[in-house]
Design an enzyme around this catalytic site. Structure first.
Site, short mmCIF file in Angstrom:
data_model
loop_
_atom_site.label_atom_id
_atom_site.label_comp_id
_atom_site.label_asym_id
_atom_site.label_seq_id
_atom_site.Cartn_x
_atom_site.Cartn_y
_atom_site.Cartn_z
N ASN A 220 -19.95 63.13 29.09
CA ASN A 220 -18.54 63.00 28.73
C ASN A 220 -18.47 63.01 27.21
OD1 ASN A 220 -15.86 62.37 28.36
ND2 ASN A 220 -15.84 60.62 29.74
N ARG B 271 -17.68 66.45 32.17
CA ARG B 271 -16.26 66.19 32.35
C ARG B 271 -15.52 67.11 31.39
NH1 ARG B 271 -12.10 63.47 29.71
NH2 ARG B 271 -10.49 62.64 31.09
N HIS C 48 -6.38 63.12 35.10
CA HIS C 48 -7.07 62.06 35.85
C HIS C 48 -7.54 62.56 37.22
CE1 HIS C 48 -4.95 58.68 33.38
NE2 HIS C 48 -6.11 58.99 32.85
N ARG D 58 0.48 55.85 24.22
CA ARG D 58 1.22 57.09 24.49
C ARG D 58 2.56 56.76 25.12
NH1 ARG D 58 -3.42 60.22 27.71
NH2 ARG D 58 -4.89 58.59 27.10
N GLU E 296 -15.49 58.04 38.13
CA GLU E 296 -15.46 59.44 37.75
C GLU E 296 -16.86 59.99 37.50
OE1 GLU E 296 -11.51 59.93 35.14
OE2 GLU E 296 -12.59 58.07 34.75
#
Length: 387
Positions: A4, A89, A177, A235, A373
């Site tokens: 990642n 990823r 996601h 955000r 993940e």
């Protein structure tokens, strides 16, 4: 190996994949501070520190250098392991990649074109892929995309009401996601095998929700970008676009300033003026902190109502990710506001973080399911490289 890659860090994990469906974690770690003062740490499968390294002064370590260091460390500390493949990823797969894919030069070229759509993560992930290809050209690499899971959404949910000549293949409701939702879609069948209509709330620093029917995405709150939908740590979530025109027109803000505002100064941080961290807001007694949490809960419930309509009812609701898995007070507030659906909270189960946090007579089963993940990427990569 699972990678990642970000702008200043590379996280890695190594899995033994004798059984492709059940990879076993061997170790994980990361290089942080790339481009400034890098540091390295590695831990075993139980989280026990294995090694650490700190470059005491500024060091010109780049992505390729970080990956070289990780691979060299593995060779010297895990010499019995043979890396057979690398799963990356990757945030964006576009329309060309509705599922994970073995990487070749054509795929890399396609991913590079998507950097215009997603400039904040995509380029660093591609850099990591190229770094592995340069140093280990025979090592098979797999891209696992955050957007792929949502390509099952009906076309009406993927479009924006803009002229077709403007949208092309670039502007659409992508959703993100997806790797997390992919994992949860499989995990939930172990807990609630009869649940067909499921809403999942992935609540962390980045937050989104997904409506699933029979394990497939029907709608999701993040859209063209990862700032749409729910308010997040920093955000803004959904916003009227005319506010941005107003800021440019009256406030004389530049596009770069507005981008910084929306991504880094808004959300829970902007609402509270205190922090974007839910833990800090929960501990604070300031009214603004309470108001920020209330705003977050309100929008989770709002999307839950909309997605119940999309699914034509609701069988199960799942909380996951950092906030979803650990914040019992937020979960309680959400479930209380979903009582109109027949959701009933089991207070003691919620306090111990589940897995089931609804009562036996609740018409909607409510769950806390930790996401993984990393494991999902390992499974996809092992499947494609034939580990």
């Amino acid at each position: 190996m699972v990678i990642n890659a970000g702008s200043t860090s590379v996280k890695f994990a190594v899995y033994q994949c004798g059984d492709v469906s059940s990879p076993v974690l061997v170790c994980r770690g990361q290089v942080e501070g790339i481009g400034s003062h890098p540091s390295f740490v590695a831990k075993d499968a139980k989280g026990k520190p294995m090694d650490a390294h700190d470059w005491e002064e500024a060091h010109p370590l780049d992505m390729e250098g970080a990956i070289k260091f990780i691979m060299t460390w593995l060779e010297s500390h895990q010499g019995h392991i043979t890396i057979t493949g690398v799963g990356h990823r990757v945030l964006h797969g576009g329309l060309a990649h509705p599922r994970p894919v073995l990487i070749d030069e054509t795929v890399i070229s396609e991913l590079e074109k998507l950097e215009a759509v997603e400039p904040t993560h995509q380029s660093f992930e591609v850099d990591a892929i190229r770094a592995f290809a340069k140093r280990h050209p025979m090592l098979r690499q797999v891209a696992v995309f955050d957007t792929s899971f949502h390509r099952t959404m009906p076309s009406v949910a993927q479009r924006y009401a803009l002229p077709a000549e403007i949208t092309g293949d670039w502007i659409r409701h992508w959703g993100f996601h997806g790797i997390s939702y992919d994992y949860i879609s499989r995990a939930v069948t172990r807990y609630a095998p009869e649940a067909r209509r499921v809403i999942v709330a992935h609540l962390g620093g980045g937050a989104s929700m997904c409506a699933m029917l029979d394990g497939k995405s029907m709608d999701t709150s993040m859209g063209f970008s990862a700032i749409d939908g729910l308010p997040m740590s920093t955000r803004c979530g959904a916003i009227d676009p005319d506010i941005l025109f107003f800021l440019m027109r009256v406030g004389k803000h530049s596009a770069a300033e507005i981008e910084t505002l929306l991504y880094k100064k808004s959300g829970l941080l902007g609402l509270s003026g205190i922090s974007g961290d839910m833990r800090a807001l929960t501990e604070s007694k300031a009214p603004a902190a309470t108001a920020a949490i209330d705003y977050f809960v309100y929008h989770i419930v709002k999307f839950a109502g909309a997605y119940t309509a999309v699914l034509g009812g609701l069988d199960a609701f799942v909380f996951t990710a950092g906030i979803g898995e650990n914040d019992s007070s937020l979960r309680a507030a959400v479930v209380q506001k979903l009582s109109w659906l027949g959701a009933r909270l089991d207070v003691e189960a919620n306090d111990r973080h589940g897995p089931r946090i609804s009562t036996a007579d609740s018409k909607v089963s409510v769950w806390v399911i930790p996401t993984n993940e990393e494991l999902m990427i390992a499974q996809h990569a092992a499947s494609l490289v034939g580990a």
